[in-house]
Write a protein that holds these residues in place. Structure first.
Motif, PDB file in Angstrom:
ATOM      1  N   PRO A 119      -7.250 -14.507 -23.731  1.00  0.00           N
ATOM      2  CA  PRO A 119      -6.302 -13.492 -23.281  1.00  0.00           C
ATOM      3  C   PRO A 119      -6.674 -12.951 -21.899  1.00  0.00           C
ATOM      4  N   LYS A 120      -5.675 -12.742 -21.076  1.00  0.00           N
ATOM      5  CA  LYS A 120      -5.830 -12.167 -19.741  1.00  0.00           C
ATOM      6  C   LYS A 120      -6.819 -12.952 -18.875  1.00  0.00           C
ATOM      7  N   SER A 121      -6.755 -14.260 -18.980  1.00  0.00           N
ATOM      8  CA  SER A 121      -7.639 -15.108 -18.166  1.00  0.00           C
ATOM      9  C   SER A 121      -7.219 -15.146 -16.703  1.00  0.00           C
ATOM     10  N   PHE A 122      -5.959 -14.807 -16.435  1.00  0.00           N
ATOM     11  CA  PHE A 122      -5.416 -14.914 -15.078  1.00  0.00           C
ATOM     12  C   PHE A 122      -4.708 -13.619 -14.692  1.00  0.00           C
ATOM     13  N   ASN A 123      -4.700 -13.344 -13.393  1.00  0.00           N
ATOM     14  CA  ASN A 123      -3.918 -12.198 -12.918  1.00  0.00           C
ATOM     15  C   ASN A 123      -2.429 -12.466 -13.069  1.00  0.00           C
ATOM     16  N   LEU A 124      -2.007 -13.652 -12.627  1.00  0.00           N
ATOM     17  CA  LEU A 124      -0.593 -14.016 -12.676  1.00  0.00           C
ATOM     18  C   LEU A 124      -0.411 -15.374 -13.337  1.00  0.00           C
ATOM     19  N   VAL A 125       0.677 -15.509 -14.070  1.00  0.00           N
ATOM     20  CA  VAL A 125       1.093 -16.799 -14.610  1.00  0.00           C
ATOM     21  C   VAL A 125       2.489 -17.096 -14.055  1.00  0.00           C
ATOM     22  N   ILE A 126       2.642 -18.272 -13.479  1.00  0.00           N
ATOM     23  CA  ILE A 126       3.928 -18.680 -12.893  1.00  0.00           C
ATOM     24  C   ILE A 126       4.434 -19.905 -13.642  1.00  0.00           C
ATOM     25  N   ALA A 127       5.649 -19.811 -14.174  1.00  0.00           N
ATOM     26  CA  ALA A 127       6.266 -20.932 -14.882  1.00  0.00           C
ATOM     27  C   ALA A 127       7.496 -21.402 -14.112  1.00  0.00           C
ATOM     28  N   SER A 128       7.587 -22.715 -13.904  1.00  0.00           N
ATOM     29  CA  SER A 128       8.763 -23.267 -13.206  1.00  0.00           C
ATOM     30  C   SER A 128       9.172 -24.585 -13.842  1.00  0.00           C
ATOM     31  N   ASP A 129      10.495 -24.771 -14.015  1.00  0.00           N
ATOM     32  CA  ASP A 129      11.034 -26.010 -14.585  1.00  0.00           C
ATOM     33  C   ASP A 129      10.400 -26.355 -15.929  1.00  0.00           C
TER      34      ASP A 129
END
Length: 260
Positions: free
Chosen positions: A154-164
């Motif tokens: 959990p919370k391994s990243f500041n931001l998660v970006i999903a595309s396509d």
């Protein structure tokens, strides 16, 4: 189409044998040939304009193909990363990208100052270049089915970006995947989704993804976010819009900025 130039010396030499009568004959012949010459020149100009316009037409066709969806949201994401950096600032430090062509997105992100990046490629990669193989070998990019829990704490990243990626999930799996993306993000979640009627899957992609894209409207997504307990980040939305306006960027995909 090229025309051989007339040699003036030869023309004057031909008329020199009969100075007076030759000049009258030449003048009469020139008068009769003048309209024909104008027609030929006009035809050449028209042909030149037609082919130059046809060259421009290929660019128009390219623009149309982008509007119809040939341009993926992942490629748009790569171009908009500097704008995201302006909007998110220091928050864009540890970033996870989820979606196809993740190697190229991660490579672009790693070029940004003070940014670490990882990627999840949700589909089997058939052809991989050397840099992408290196990222996979190092564990920076993973090939994983996003319908199942992600291999991160959990919370391994500041931001998660999903595309396509989310466009190809049925509601059954979307209900599992979206909360999972929010679980591993500490500061925010960014979703790039296609517009209904504007983007469409290429013929080769449908077999790769296993199903055609389900493109949903903005109102559908917003209702869905509320149902899943996610809220849009109004502060980030304003910053992003301001940065995009300065750059003259107009998105071809829907971009949602969510608080995790």
């Amino acid at each position: 189409m090229s025309r051989r130039p007339v040699n003036p010396a030869r023309r004057f030499a031909d008329g020199a044998s009969t100075p007076f009568g030759g000049s009258l004959h030449h003048k009469s012949r020139s008068s009769s040939l003048l309209p024909i010459g104008l027609v030929v020149v006009g035809a050449l100009l028209f042909i030149g304009y037609y082919y130059s316009d046809s060259g421009g037409g290929s660019n128009d066709a390219e623009v149309v193909s982008k509007v119809e969806g040939e341009l993926s949201c992942t490629s748009e994401l790569r171009s908009v990363i500097p704008i995201l950096k302006k909007a998110y600032g220091d928050t864009m430090h540890k970033v996870l990208h989820v979606g196809p062509d993740s190697c190229s997105v991660v490579t672009t992100l790693l070029k940004e100052e003070d940014t670490e990046a990882w990627g999840v490629e949700p589909y089997d990669i058939e052809e991989v270049d050397a840099p992408c193989k290196s990222l996979i070998r190092k564990g920076i990019v993973r090939v994983a089915d996003i319908k199942f829990p992600l291999p991160y704490r959990p919370k391994s990243f500041n931001l998660v970006i999903a595309s396509d990626a989310l466009d190809y999930l049925s509601p059954k799996y979307l209900n599992k995947t979206l909360p999972e993306l929010a679980r591993v993000a500490s500061d925010g979640l960014i979703i790039f989704a296609g517009y209904p009627g504007k983007q469409k899957a290429k013929a080769g992609e449908q077999s790769k993804f296993g199903r055609p894209a389900k493109l949903r409207s903005s109102s559908w997504w917003i209702r869905y976010f509320v149902q899943t307990g996610l809220e849009e980040n109004e502060s980030i939305i304003k910053k992003f819009e301001q940065a995009a306006e300065k750059k003259g960027f107009k998105p071809s995909c829907q971009i949602f900025h969510l608080s995790s």
